[in-house]
Design a protein around this motif. Structure first.
Motif, PDB file in Angstrom:
ATOM      1  N   ASN A 351       0.795  -1.212   0.000  1.00 30.16           N
ATOM      2  CA  ASN A 351       0.000   0.000   0.000  1.00 30.16           C
ATOM      3  C   ASN A 351       0.832   1.269   0.000  1.00 30.16           C
ATOM      4  N   LEU A 355       6.358   5.285  -8.033  1.00 28.38           N
ATOM      5  CA  LEU A 355       6.517   6.035  -9.284  1.00 28.38           C
ATOM      6  C   LEU A 355       7.818   5.615  -9.941  1.00 28.38           C
ATOM      7  N   GLN A 368       9.250  17.992 -16.992  1.00 25.81           N
ATOM      8  CA  GLN A 368       8.289  16.894 -16.814  1.00 25.81           C
ATOM      9  C   GLN A 368       8.571  16.098 -15.548  1.00 25.81           C
ATOM     10  N   ASN A 370       9.900  17.195 -12.803  1.00 27.11           N
ATOM     11  CA  ASN A 370       9.412  17.988 -11.671  1.00 27.11           C
ATOM     12  C   ASN A 370       7.923  17.784 -11.450  1.00 27.11           C
ATOM     13  N   THR A 371       7.157  17.893 -12.534  1.00 28.04           N
ATOM     14  CA  THR A 371       5.704  17.734 -12.414  1.00 28.04           C
ATOM     15  C   THR A 371       5.356  16.355 -11.867  1.00 28.04           C
ATOM     16  N   ARG A 372       6.032  15.343 -12.389  1.00 28.78           N
ATOM     17  CA  ARG A 372       5.757  13.988 -11.913  1.00 28.78           C
ATOM     18  C   ARG A 372       6.078  13.816 -10.436  1.00 28.78           C
ATOM     19  N   GLU A 374       6.222  16.132  -8.190  1.00 22.13           N
ATOM     20  CA  GLU A 374       5.266  16.913  -7.409  1.00 22.13           C
ATOM     21  C   GLU A 374       3.955  16.151  -7.274  1.00 22.13           C
ATOM     22  N   ALA A 375       3.484  15.620  -8.403  1.00 25.36           N
ATOM     23  CA  ALA A 375       2.228  14.875  -8.387  1.00 25.36           C
ATOM     24  C   ALA A 375       2.355  13.640  -7.499  1.00 25.36           C
ATOM     25  N   PHE A 376       3.525  13.029  -7.526  1.00 33.71           N
ATOM     26  CA  PHE A 376       3.769  11.845  -6.706  1.00 33.71           C
ATOM     27  C   PHE A 376       3.649  12.206  -5.226  1.00 33.71           C
ATOM     28  N   GLU A 378       1.986  14.709  -3.983  1.00 30.88           N
ATOM     29  CA  GLU A 378       0.568  14.993  -3.695  1.00 30.88           C
ATOM     30  C   GLU A 378      -0.195  13.686  -3.488  1.00 30.88           C
ATOM     31  N   THR A 379       0.133  12.695  -4.325  1.00 35.46           N
ATOM     32  CA  THR A 379      -0.517  11.389  -4.200  1.00 35.46           C
ATOM     33  C   THR A 379      -0.209  10.772  -2.835  1.00 35.46           C
ATOM     34  N   GLN A 382      -2.129  12.212   0.191  1.00 34.10           N
ATOM     35  CA  GLN A 382      -3.522  11.794   0.391  1.00 34.10           C
ATOM     36  C   GLN A 382      -3.605  10.647   1.382  1.00 34.10           C
ATOM     37  N   PHE A 383      -2.552   9.809   1.366  1.00 34.26           N
ATOM     38  CA  PHE A 383      -2.584   8.615   2.219  1.00 34.26           C
ATOM     39  C   PHE A 383      -2.050   8.890   3.612  1.00 34.26           C
TER      40      PHE A 383
END
Ligand code: SF4
Ligand code: SF4
Lengths: 384, 254
Positions: A351, A355, A368, A370-372, A374-376, A378-379, A382-383
């Protein structure tokens, strides 16, 4: 975010300082053998009164030159390593008496054939399995390498010499492991960027005793700082495990960036991390058997099958209290990118978000990435 | 309080303003143009004219120009924003979201309303809005006209996944006198193939797939994707605002 110490030596600085020492050393008559990968039993080089010079290339500079002989679509580490040799711009390569390669991935072993035309490249035949037959074959290769060193230098290497080198290298493993295991502390006491850079930089220091002293001192310093300033203060920064290919050439655009974005890199499952350090050479076995056994057990993706890496990652996730697994793949590295499927499964089973970033030494994809990253993060949050 | 989401993509900038009850008060779209900084300025003036003050509200910027919005309180990536936007639009918590944007394509897997996994295409514009735009240009068509024309075509295939090579394939097809609708068919199918192949690498356990982003208005593309994925692919006209909606929703957490 954890600050880098003021006297922090960058990788480039360490490399440069290493050159000068290597030159002095060479002038004083020390033997130097160039190596590319953690499968080489460097104990034997040490026992031969030599120094193993790390040649794993991390810069994009010599790649265009390499592409004259090699395909474009090849791992940047292989291209850069060959490129440095071809353009004679790596002093470590220059100072090496000969090079030791091994049959790890296809790209490397075929590249070694070409490299042999530039400087003698001795290749150890590494089996891909880990059974008795493979161990026997690999032990024979260890013996053959021992003999090679004796013939090349016209010396005799005694069993006592090797035992001494084994003890020394085992001590080094212990010291390095203790340093890397600082990452188990929560909150993280040291930046992963520093850990990686420091260990790579140390590879350029030919004196193993001195390497140990430097790292021991830093480990104590960090521990003390943690006890005084961080202990008991929970942190919301996600804790990241790095896995995959050797990452020295892409550290700036991945590990450094993810820490700047608000994560702590705490664990390294890679050949410049704990992977080679966790198992020592058994000091009670006959020496060649002991060396063969230790090195055959390295969890690199060139081994097949390689479930032990999955078990190791799974344990690391618990021991280092990991919140996210970041797998770094060098473009065109087949063994790691295929194995990434299992790594992802391993992380998901725990769990823990996963990435994978596939990249090379150029800066073209920094945006790109950096964006990944950052998104990682953020993901992950959430947990959390 | 106004909750303002600004999504500055590579081709279009989208703005959504929500009120306390998550009702959309305002939405608009405009070309991004050369400079995202200028675009952010224009958006600010436009909002002020409508009596919406970014200073008094909460602003989240997303998209590839997200760092160029000086008055944003926070930036959040497209992944999170599209995910939240899709959950809001479809009122579903488990789904796959495919966002075909101007510059990149994203696939996001949502479980319990949370991002479980995501992928973005690499360095290459195949399977993105940019690909469609370049091919439309080559064929002297508008992108939506190309999409509609594609419906009438058949049989032709572009085999190259690379935009540059695909463009020369299109040029040689034109040279061979191939019917325009057949070339259009090949272009749209090539995009769908690329997207479907990216999807196959993900664990798409959910029943439904939602399409967001600029290309969601191309109904033929949606149909082809449905066929290739073997799952219903749903979309709504507001879907191009999914990123901005998500950003507006994110601004509520500041
Ligand atoms: S990843 Fe494996 S093959 Fe590559 S350098 Fe490390 S140990 Fe050697
Ligand atoms: S990263 Fe992969 S391809 Fe490159 S040398 Fe190591 S195993 Fe070979």
């Amino acid at each position: 975010m954890i600050q880098l110490p003021e006297n922090f030596e960058t990788y480039a600085e360490a490399r440069k300082a290493g050159f000068l020492r290597m030159k002095e050393l060479k002038e004083s008559g020390r033997r130097v053998v160039g190596i590319f990968c953690s499968f080489v039993p460097t104990e034997l080089i040490e026992a031969a009164g030599g120094t193993a010079a790390p040649l794993c290339a991390t810069s994009e500079e010599p790649i265009p030159a390499a592409e004259a002989d090699l395909p474009k679509n090849l791992c940047p580490l292989i291209k850069a390593s060959y490129g440095f040799a071809l353009t004679d711009t790596c002093p470590y390569f220059y100072f090496s008496d000969f090079i030791v390669g091994e049959t790890t991935c296809d790209g490397k072993k075929k590249m070694f054939e070409l490299m042999n035309d530039i400087k003698e490249t001795y290749v150890m035949q590494l089996p891909a399995r880990r059974d008795e037959a493979a161990l026997d074959a690999w032990e024979k290769e260890v013996v053959r390498f021992w003999k090679k060193l004796e013939d090349f230098y016209g010396i005799t290497i005694t069993e006592e010499d090797v035992k001494k080198a084994i003890r020394l290298k085992n001590r080094e493993r212990e010291v390095m492991l203790r340093f890397l295991e600082l990452g188990k502390l929560n909150p993280a006491p040291i930046s992963g960027y520093e850990m990686g850079t420091r260990l790579d930089g140390l590879g350029f220091n030919p004196d193993i005793e001195e390497r140990c002293r430097i790292i021991e001192a830093r480990t104590e310093e960090v521990k003390k700082d943690w006890e005084e300033n961080y202990k008991g203060k929970p942190s919301r920064r996600p804790r990241i495990l790095i896995t995959g290919c050797p990452n020295s050439g892409i550290r700036e655009k991945t590990i450094k960036v993810i820490e700047e974005l608000g994560a702590d890199v705490v664990a390294f499952d890679c050949c410049n991390g704990t992977r080679e350090k966790v198992e020592k050479v058994d000091e009670n076995l006959p020496v060649t058997r002991a060396l063969a056994k230790k090195y055959l057990n390295i969890n690199c993706s060139v081994m097949s099958p390689n479930e032990t890496r999955m078990e190791y990652i799974s344990n690391m996730i618990d021991e280092y209290q990991v919140d996210g697994v970041l797998e770094l793949i060098l473009c065109a590295c087949h063994t790691y990118s295929i194995e990434a499927y299992n790594v992802k499964k391993t992380a998901m089973a725990k769990n823990v978000p996963y990435l994978m970033i596939e990249t090379d030494y150029s800066k073209a994809d920094s945006g790109q990435i950096n964006t990944r990253l950052e998104a990682f993060l953020e993901t992950i949050s959430q947990f959390k | 309080m106004d909750y303002i989401g600004i999504d500055i993509g590579s081709t279009c900038a989208k703005v959504v303003v929500m009120d306390e009850d998550e009702k959309i008060r305002h939405q608009s779209v405009q070309p991004t143009g050369w400079s995202s900084v200028d675009t952010a300025d224009i958006i600010k003036n436009m909002l002020l004219e409508k009596g919406i003050s970014p200073e008094n509200g909460k602003v989240v910027a997303t998209g590839y120009g997200r760092v160029s919005v000086p008055y944003a309180d926070k930036t959040v990536t497209e992944i999170t924003c599209h995910a939240r936007g899709a959950v809001w639009l479809y009122e579903k918590k488990n789904m796959a979201v495919i966002d075909i944007g101007g510059q990149d394509t994203k696939i996001i897997i949502l479980e319990n309303g949370m991002v479980r996994d995501f992928a973005m295409n690499d360095k290459c514009s195949a399977g993105t809005g940019r690909f469609l735009e370049i091919m439309a240009n080559t064929m002297a068509l508008k992108p939506d006209a190309l999409c509609e024309l594609a419906r009438k075509g058949k049989d032709v295939k572009i085999s190259s996944m690379c935009t540059v090579f695909a463009e020369s394939e299109v040029i040689s097809l034109i040279g061979q006198g191939e019917k325009k609708e057949n070339i259009a068919f090949a272009v749209v199918n090539s995009i769908a193939d690329k997207v479907a192949s990216q999807c196959s690498k993900m664990n798409m356990s959910s029943e439904e797939v939602f399409l967001t982003g600029g290309l969601c208005e191309c109904s033929y593309l949606r149909e082809v994707l449905e066929e290739k994925l073997g799952k219903p692919v749903l979309t709504k006209p507001e879907c191009r605002y999914a990123g901005a909606i998500g950003a507006a929703l994110c601004s509520r957490n500041i």
